[in-house]
Design a protein around this motif. Sequence first.
Motif, short mmCIF file in Angstrom:
data_model
loop_
_atom_site.label_atom_id
_atom_site.label_comp_id
_atom_site.label_asym_id
_atom_site.label_seq_id
_atom_site.Cartn_x
_atom_site.Cartn_y
_atom_site.Cartn_z
N HIS A 62 44.37 64.02 41.97
CA HIS A 62 45.84 63.79 41.95
C HIS A 62 46.10 64.81 40.45
O HIS A 62 47.41 64.70 40.40
N GLY A 63 45.56 65.67 40.14
CA GLY A 63 46.10 66.34 38.83
C GLY A 63 46.18 67.87 39.12
O GLY A 63 46.18 68.18 40.30
N TYR A 64 46.61 68.47 38.22
CA TYR A 64 46.68 70.02 38.24
C TYR A 64 45.53 70.65 38.62
O TYR A 64 44.41 70.17 38.53
N THR A 65 45.63 71.76 39.28
CA THR A 65 44.57 72.58 39.89
C THR A 65 44.58 73.88 38.94
O THR A 65 45.75 74.31 38.23
N PRO A 66 43.69 74.97 38.87
CA PRO A 66 44.06 76.26 38.50
C PRO A 66 45.35 76.87 39.27
O PRO A 66 45.55 76.66 40.55
N CYS A 270 50.90 74.93 40.04
CA CYS A 270 49.69 75.02 41.09
C CYS A 270 50.33 74.21 42.35
O CYS A 270 51.39 73.78 42.37
N VAL A 271 49.80 74.76 43.42
CA VAL A 271 49.92 73.97 44.63
C VAL A 271 49.29 72.48 44.61
O VAL A 271 48.34 72.50 43.88
N ASN A 272 49.82 71.48 45.20
CA ASN A 272 49.57 70.09 44.92
C ASN A 272 47.94 70.11 45.69
O ASN A 272 47.67 70.71 46.52
N ALA A 273 47.30 69.25 44.95
CA ALA A 273 45.63 69.40 45.27
C ALA A 273 45.39 69.07 46.61
O ALA A 273 44.62 69.55 47.10
N PRO A 274 45.75 67.65 47.12
CA PRO A 274 45.51 67.19 48.29
C PRO A 274 45.76 68.34 49.40
O PRO A 274 44.85 68.46 50.43
N ALA A 275 46.78 69.07 49.19
CA ALA A 275 47.04 69.91 50.15
C ALA A 275 45.96 71.13 50.16
O ALA A 275 45.82 71.85 51.37
N GLN A 276 45.66 71.57 49.06
CA GLN A 276 44.47 72.41 48.91
C GLN A 276 43.22 72.22 49.71
O GLN A 276 42.46 72.82 50.44
N TRP A 277 42.96 70.75 49.46
CA TRP A 277 41.47 70.39 50.18
C TRP A 277 41.91 70.14 51.68
O TRP A 277 40.78 70.73 52.65
N ALA A 278 43.18 69.97 52.21
CA ALA A 278 43.32 70.12 53.48
C ALA A 278 43.27 71.65 54.15
O ALA A 278 42.75 71.80 55.16
N GLY A 279 43.62 72.54 53.18
CA GLY A 279 43.54 73.92 53.55
C GLY A 279 42.22 74.30 53.79
O GLY A 279 41.79 75.16 54.62
N LEU A 280 41.21 73.69 52.98
CA LEU A 280 39.97 73.99 52.91
C LEU A 280 39.35 73.47 54.37
O LEU A 280 38.49 74.19 54.96
N ALA A 281 39.72 72.31 54.63
CA ALA A 281 39.14 71.72 56.00
C ALA A 281 39.83 72.55 57.00
O ALA A 281 38.80 72.77 58.04
N ALA A 282 40.96 73.15 57.04
CA ALA A 282 41.47 73.87 58.03
C ALA A 282 40.69 75.21 58.35
O ALA A 282 40.01 75.61 59.43
#
Length: 394
Positions: A62-66, A270-282
Amino acid sequence: MLDIVPAFARIGEENAFAVLARATELARQGRDIINLGIGQPDFPTPGHIVEAAIKALRDGQHGYTPATGILPLREAVAADVHRRFGAEVSPERVMVVPGGKVTMFMAILMFGQPGVEILYPDPGFPIYRSMIEFTGATPVPVPIREENGFAFSAEETLSLITPRTRLLIINSPANPTGGVTPRAEIDKLVAGLARFPRVALMSDEIYDQMTYDGEAHCSLLTYPEIRDRLILLNGWSKTYAMTGWRLGWSIWPEKAYEAARKLAVNSFSCVNAPAQWAGLAALTGPQDDVHRMVAEFDRRRKAVVAGLNALPGISCATPKGAFYAFPNISQTGWKAKKLASALLEKAGIATIGGPDFGVYGEGYLRLSSANSLPNIERALARIGEFLATEQAAA
């Protein structure tokens, strides 16, 4: 009286959103509107990508990322580029951003200022010129011609470079034309650029996985001689049907990366964290949905081209990439924007007039294949009926 700086008066629009708003308003009024205007896949985001975002939320991401993006995602982008193109890219040169436009914004801000020139494709994505004009730089259109299959000409592009040129923007597969520039032409461009070492490049490759008829995408990452001045734009929006997730990625040369990072810190953090983990799954998950979507876009593309070429006064070159057709409507007797407006208001078909993509767009419309095949067929029939009715009335 608010004294907003004059540069903001030079910012343009992406008229596809204005057309979308009008189409939505007409639909609310009870009109049957078929939208061939917006460049947005009509497929849902694949389920495993959605689930990855949900898991990230439940796991407390839920927090900031780099500002540049989480390391696993940047590593996945580098691995994907290596798998598809054989190009070695360090994750330290990858930046995760909220959509493709951010890379355009950053790159043009870095090189645009009064007294310099920036070359961009025309017809092309309207934000290129909008941001160039915002910076005070002089926009120099690179003509994208139908007789070239809507590929850019290396010779013509190189001829437009002057001592004031600081940035060259190229886009293949292209919006709005669907043109794909072949490797031989890109070879010529790269060879010619050796004479202009101060010119940076931004290659917009957001449609890189959407090519047809045996065409292969040629990424500028495969040319090591220009890597020290190449900014590559890509993302998840088109390939994975993730337009609303606002997730893109870019690769930067060493000297520009730190400037881009600072812009990220100063603008979106930063880009919101859950979207980044979704991008990783993609990137790391199954690609079956991507292949199915591209196959369906191909099927629709063929129907659009055949249907348009059967209409009076319209001819349509076969697009080799993306999910757009850019038919020539000059023989209908209509100006492009007037025809696009009439089709929406009278026939219930949303399209985009060619001039919304540049000065060389007159005489063309953009139609998106990001709608179902039955809707596309209904839209083509309506366009034919509209043209026949107008011709009879004349």
